[in-house]
Design an enzyme around this catalytic site. Sequence first.
Site, short mmCIF file in Angstrom:
data_model
loop_
_atom_site.label_atom_id
_atom_site.label_comp_id
_atom_site.label_asym_id
_atom_site.label_seq_id
_atom_site.Cartn_x
_atom_site.Cartn_y
_atom_site.Cartn_z
N ASP A 118 26.60 62.25 24.81
CA ASP A 118 25.63 62.65 24.47
C ASP A 118 25.30 62.70 23.14
O ASP A 118 26.21 63.44 22.90
CB ASP A 118 24.87 63.15 25.83
CG ASP A 118 22.91 62.72 25.44
OD1 ASP A 118 22.68 62.21 24.29
OD2 ASP A 118 22.04 63.40 25.76
N LYS A 119 24.28 63.04 22.87
CA LYS A 119 23.51 63.46 21.62
C LYS A 119 22.93 64.64 21.49
O LYS A 119 21.69 63.62 22.16
CB LYS A 119 23.72 63.13 20.24
CG LYS A 119 22.86 62.19 19.97
CD LYS A 119 22.33 62.99 17.99
CE LYS A 119 20.89 62.92 18.51
NZ LYS A 119 20.54 61.66 17.49
N HIS A 120 22.80 65.27 20.47
CA HIS A 120 21.10 65.73 20.64
C HIS A 120 20.89 66.62 19.13
O HIS A 120 21.82 66.98 18.91
CB HIS A 120 21.30 67.46 21.74
CG HIS A 120 19.52 67.87 21.41
ND1 HIS A 120 18.74 67.58 22.49
CD2 HIS A 120 18.85 68.94 20.47
CE1 HIS A 120 17.51 68.12 21.74
NE2 HIS A 120 17.73 68.99 21.33
N SER A 121 19.37 65.90 18.67
CA SER A 121 19.41 66.45 17.68
C SER A 121 17.74 67.83 17.60
O SER A 121 17.36 67.63 18.70
CB SER A 121 18.71 65.76 16.90
OG SER A 121 18.00 65.77 15.82
N THR B 238 12.07 60.63 20.54
CA THR B 238 12.77 59.58 20.47
C THR B 238 12.11 58.68 21.58
O THR B 238 11.69 57.72 21.55
CB THR B 238 14.25 59.79 21.02
OG1 THR B 238 14.75 60.79 19.91
CG2 THR B 238 14.77 58.73 20.99
N ARG C 210 5.91 78.24 27.02
CA ARG C 210 6.46 78.19 25.02
C ARG C 210 4.96 77.73 23.85
O ARG C 210 4.58 78.59 23.39
CB ARG C 210 7.47 77.79 25.00
CG ARG C 210 8.58 79.13 26.06
CD ARG C 210 10.09 78.50 25.53
NE ARG C 210 10.56 78.26 24.37
CZ ARG C 210 11.23 77.14 24.01
NH1 ARG C 210 12.05 76.50 25.02
NH2 ARG C 210 11.42 77.23 22.96
N SER D 196 17.38 76.22 26.86
CA SER D 196 16.09 74.75 26.77
C SER D 196 16.80 73.48 27.05
O SER D 196 17.30 72.72 27.44
CB SER D 196 14.47 75.16 25.93
OG SER D 196 14.36 73.69 26.36
N LYS E 283 19.56 71.03 29.68
CA LYS E 283 19.30 70.16 30.23
C LYS E 283 20.64 69.42 29.90
O LYS E 283 21.05 68.19 30.56
CB LYS E 283 18.15 69.34 29.29
CG LYS E 283 16.94 69.61 29.53
CD LYS E 283 15.49 69.23 28.65
CE LYS E 283 15.04 69.93 27.63
NZ LYS E 283 14.51 70.23 27.17
N LYS E 284 21.27 69.59 28.59
CA LYS E 284 22.08 69.14 28.56
C LYS E 284 23.15 68.99 29.04
O LYS E 284 24.07 67.87 30.01
CB LYS E 284 23.38 69.19 27.06
CG LYS E 284 22.05 68.46 26.27
CD LYS E 284 22.09 67.24 26.01
CE LYS E 284 20.93 66.36 25.75
NZ LYS E 284 19.92 65.34 25.63
N1 URA Z 1 13.55 70.67 22.69
C1 URA Z 1 14.08 71.66 23.88
O1 URA Z 1 14.31 70.66 24.65
N2 URA Z 1 13.57 72.84 23.94
C2 URA Z 1 13.37 73.70 22.59
O2 URA Z 1 13.20 75.03 23.09
C3 URA Z 1 13.30 73.74 21.28
C4 URA Z 1 13.10 72.17 21.50
#
Ligand code: URA
Length: 464
Positions: free
Chosen positions: A114-117, A154, A202, A217, A221-222
Amino acid sequence: MCLRGKLEWLGFCERREECQLRVDPRAGLGSAVRVDPRDVIRVKRDGGRLSPELIDDFLTGYVEGRVEDYHASALLMAIFCYGLDDAELWAWTRSMLESGTRFDWSHMDGPMVDKHSTGGVGDKVSIPLAPALVACGAKVPMISGRGLGHTGGTLDKLEAVPGLVTELQIEQIRSQLADVGMFIAAQTPDLVPADRKLYALRDAAGLVEAIPLISSSIMSKKLAEGLDALVLDVKFGSGAFLPDIDKGLQLASRMSDLAKGFGLPMTVVLSSMEQPLGRMVGHANEINESLDCLRGGGPKDLVDLTIRQGGEALLACGLADNLESGEARMRTSFQDGSAMEVFERFLKAQGGQGDLTADLPTAPGEAHFLAPESGFLACVDYREVGVALQGLGGARVEIGGGLDHGVGLEILARHGDKVERGQPLVRITHRDKRGLEGCLEHLALAYHVLSEAPDPVGETRTLG
Ligand code: URA
């Protein structure tokens, strides 16, 4: 046990330099001893260090409803001010991760990548990237998010496709990953529930932009996705969620430490958002530009960044021997139609209707933002471009609010271009002029024309 004794037993300490764990060896996480959440808040409020047990007790209590939102916002504010050191961040992330279920794909073939931006205006890379990775032999279990601040998400972009749903049940997630090789879906209720609650809090309390909170955070999740490799795209520049490059580097470093600590191979790509990627901003617009990319065309900066991230992902998960061969496989998947084939199957599996490889319609109104004078385009503040889209109705102004997928902006001139007074710089698609005036005002704040050619803007880099 007196309060002081109980806190010591749980690893409480008042001063950072004095901190040492005094944990009863019989006590595991989830121990029956409960600490008053106000005592946890006091530790951080006074600049102290939280033990793993205190963190776990607090976060477990928050998910269970024993700890209230007002306790959690006070602790988050203290963390915002004092931060979390490496051990605290690891423990915080582990407790978040363990608050819910973790995907286990051990019965499935194909490495999970996966990738996260970290987010930026016009960043649509995930959309062509995921199907191309699948076409190259990987599987992509992508849990994604919605727009944040002035940047798009996305899930919102994909929902421009008629019928497409992003809230998937776990059974569909499993079967779709097996049949199609990918899904792009919202966080399910049982995946990192601590983050679901904390993130909403938050957002409501103005506590999003703290490096340790963002790192934990995203990584929780990743990690819950059950990946074999992750590419992290850290954005910087005015169009990025975190514009300051030093903040971006700090975030990259803390997330890399977490990835190492949890044994997840992760590559960081640092990429500039001094300009939007490609020319399109807005949901239907960005899907259409992604389709161009999947057809083997598309703007060079978008194609190059997608291929770079894909090459890194294929290398990290063992599907390529080196970056060049990974990039070559990605490029081929766009040119031979295999990435588009996966994309079509993915959209269909998630409910997409109609001709899924054809461009989406956009809002019917058209207007232009014109160059205020002749010269060289410079210092474009792309944050204002994101806000201009929001003004047209293209982004949420409140949690759960609606948005218009058809409105958008097409960027016709870029940083450094020579422009003539009155030349169109942005093509605007709007609905019945709604928000058009405000949009033009924000674009006027975004664009600056100089008499001399400006220095070039930041480039993409890969960090080890
Ligand atoms: N994206 C997230 O999933 N968590 C954050 O705290 C900021 C951006």
